[in-house]
Scaffold this motif. Structure first.
Motif, PDB file in Angstrom:
ATOM      1  N   LEU A  23       0.835  -1.202   0.000  1.00 49.71           N
ATOM      2  CA  LEU A  23       0.000   0.000   0.000  1.00 49.71           C
ATOM      3  C   LEU A  23       0.869   1.251   0.000  1.00 49.71           C
ATOM      4  CD1 LEU A  23      -2.725   1.400   0.155  1.00 49.71           C
ATOM      5  CD2 LEU A  23      -2.728   1.006   2.634  1.00 49.71           C
ATOM      6  N   SER A  24       1.950   1.233   0.753  1.00 42.79           N
ATOM      7  CA  SER A  24       2.854   2.381   0.786  1.00 42.79           C
ATOM      8  C   SER A  24       3.471   2.643  -0.580  1.00 42.79           C
ATOM      9  CB  SER A  24       3.960   2.156   1.824  1.00 42.79           C
ATOM     10  OG  SER A  24       4.902   3.204   1.781  1.00 42.79           O
ATOM     11  N   LYS A  48      14.079   6.432  -6.240  1.00 40.08           N
ATOM     12  CA  LYS A  48      13.850   5.006  -6.473  1.00 40.08           C
ATOM     13  C   LYS A  48      14.469   4.180  -5.344  1.00 40.08           C
ATOM     14  CE  LYS A  48      14.349   1.556 -10.197  1.00 40.08           C
ATOM     15  NZ  LYS A  48      15.187   0.531  -9.563  1.00 40.08           N
ATOM     16  N   SER A  49      15.667   4.539  -4.919  1.00 44.50           N
ATOM     17  CA  SER A  49      16.318   3.832  -3.811  1.00 44.50           C
ATOM     18  C   SER A  49      15.523   3.983  -2.522  1.00 44.50           C
ATOM     19  CB  SER A  49      17.738   4.373  -3.602  1.00 44.50           C
ATOM     20  OG  SER A  49      18.559   4.077  -4.705  1.00 44.50           O
ATOM     21  N   ILE A  50      14.987   5.180  -2.300  1.00 46.53           N
ATOM     22  CA  ILE A  50      14.179   5.415  -1.103  1.00 46.53           C
ATOM     23  C   ILE A  50      12.929   4.546  -1.125  1.00 46.53           C
ATOM     24  CG2 ILE A  50      12.689   7.135   0.009  1.00 46.53           C
ATOM     25  CD1 ILE A  50      14.851   9.234  -0.800  1.00 46.53           C
ATOM     26  N   ASP A  51      12.240   4.508  -2.246  1.00 45.03           N
ATOM     27  CA  ASP A  51      10.979   3.773  -2.337  1.00 45.03           C
ATOM     28  C   ASP A  51      11.184   2.268  -2.241  1.00 45.03           C
ATOM     29  OD1 ASP A  51       8.198   3.458  -2.718  1.00 45.03           O
ATOM     30  OD2 ASP A  51       8.485   3.158  -4.874  1.00 45.03           O
ATOM     31  N   GLU A  52      12.279   1.764  -2.793  1.00 49.24           N
ATOM     32  CA  GLU A  52      12.469   0.317  -2.912  1.00 49.24           C
ATOM     33  C   GLU A  52      13.336  -0.278  -1.808  1.00 49.24           C
ATOM     34  OE1 GLU A  52      13.960  -0.356  -6.827  1.00 49.24           O
ATOM     35  OE2 GLU A  52      12.071   0.226  -7.809  1.00 49.24           O
ATOM     36  N   LYS A  87       9.157   8.077   3.682  1.00 49.57           N
ATOM     37  CA  LYS A  87       9.750   8.170   2.344  1.00 49.57           C
ATOM     38  C   LYS A  87       9.712   9.612   1.837  1.00 49.57           C
ATOM     39  CE  LYS A  87       8.293   3.520   0.846  1.00 49.57           C
ATOM     40  NZ  LYS A  87       7.436   2.790  -0.127  1.00 49.57           N
ATOM     41  N   LEU A  88       8.610  10.301   2.090  1.00 50.41           N
ATOM     42  CA  LEU A  88       8.485  11.686   1.637  1.00 50.41           C
ATOM     43  C   LEU A  88       9.474  12.591   2.359  1.00 50.41           C
ATOM     44  CD1 LEU A  88       4.605  11.978   1.385  1.00 50.41           C
ATOM     45  CD2 LEU A  88       6.237  11.879  -0.507  1.00 50.41           C
TER      46      LEU A  88
END
Length: 233
Positions: A23-24, A48-52, A87-88
């Motif tokens: 969901l995140s 991308k690194s932050i999200d994954e 993440k934000l």
């Protein structure tokens, strides 16, 4: 002594944590405002690194175990939004990297949980912010009113900048007590924190209105860079 604390509900298994992580990912992808796009490849790679990152599952079981009697930490939606807003926060440190930012008490719980895993957090910073870079933490000294007032201005600035990127989640960016901020640690080569593609501009671009510019320049030692990594599509 073994911790015998009984949570209000059983702690989530790794499998039960997965829906919050999924969901995140959707929230992070769908929440960005469409008026602006990121045009720098280094910024995109950092986001991308932050999200994954693989760290978020550990963060979730840690915040549950640190808050065993709080219903919010057993709610999939709340946990997902906590990770999304973390993440934000990390993303803002990249996009608006010339400025310092503050967090709410609600979100600080998730940042602290990440820092608890010191090896993973160090590796995360290395991947997201650049080789040998580290996002430091600075708590608020509640004995010093001037420090608290400066932190509150920084928090207001942070929420304003987030509002340029996404719809601000008031559960995590509401009027909480301001307790910490990101911090740049000086080293021989300059600053520990990475500054990708951000160029100081005066006056700032139209992402900032004149009143905000004047207020920041008057009260806070921010460098107004105008989100140099963003532009209108």
């Amino acid at each position: 002594m073994i911790d015998t604390t009984q949570p209000i509900r059983p702690y989530f298994t790794d499998k039960e944590i997965l829906p919050a992580l999924e969901l995140s990912r959707r929230q992070f992808a769908d929440g960005r405002r469409k008026e602006y796009e990121i045009v720098d490849d280094r910024i995109l790679e950092a986001l991308k690194s932050i999200d994954e990152s693989d760290d978020y599952a550990k963060i979730l079981w840690r915040v549950q175990q640190e808050n065993p009697h709080d219903e919010r930490f057993f709610d999939i939606d709340y946990l997902a939004r906590g990770i999304t807003n973390l993440k934000l926060f990390y993303s803002l440190e990249v996009i608006d990297g010339r400025n310092l930012h503050s967090l709410s008490k609600s979100l600080d719980v998730f940042w602290h949980a990440h820092q608890n895993f010191s090896f993973e957090y160090m590796n995360f910073c290395d991947k997201a912010f650049g080789p040998n870079q580290f996002l430091h933490h600075l708590p608020t000294d509640k004995r010093d009113q001037a420090v608290q007032e400066a932190m509150e201005r920084r928090y207001d600035y942070t929420r304003t900048m987030l509002g340029k990127m996404v719809s601000v989640d008031k559960d995590f960016w509401g009027p909480d007590i301001i307790i910490c901020c990101s911090y740049d640690s000086p080293v021989a080569e300059g600053f520990v924190f990475w500054r990708p593609a951000l160029i100081a501009m005066e006056p700032a671009c139209d992402l900032y209105d004149r009143r905000l510019n004047d207020e920041l320049k008057k009260k806070v030692n921010f460098v107004i860079d105008g989100f140099a990594a963003l532009r209108k599509p």
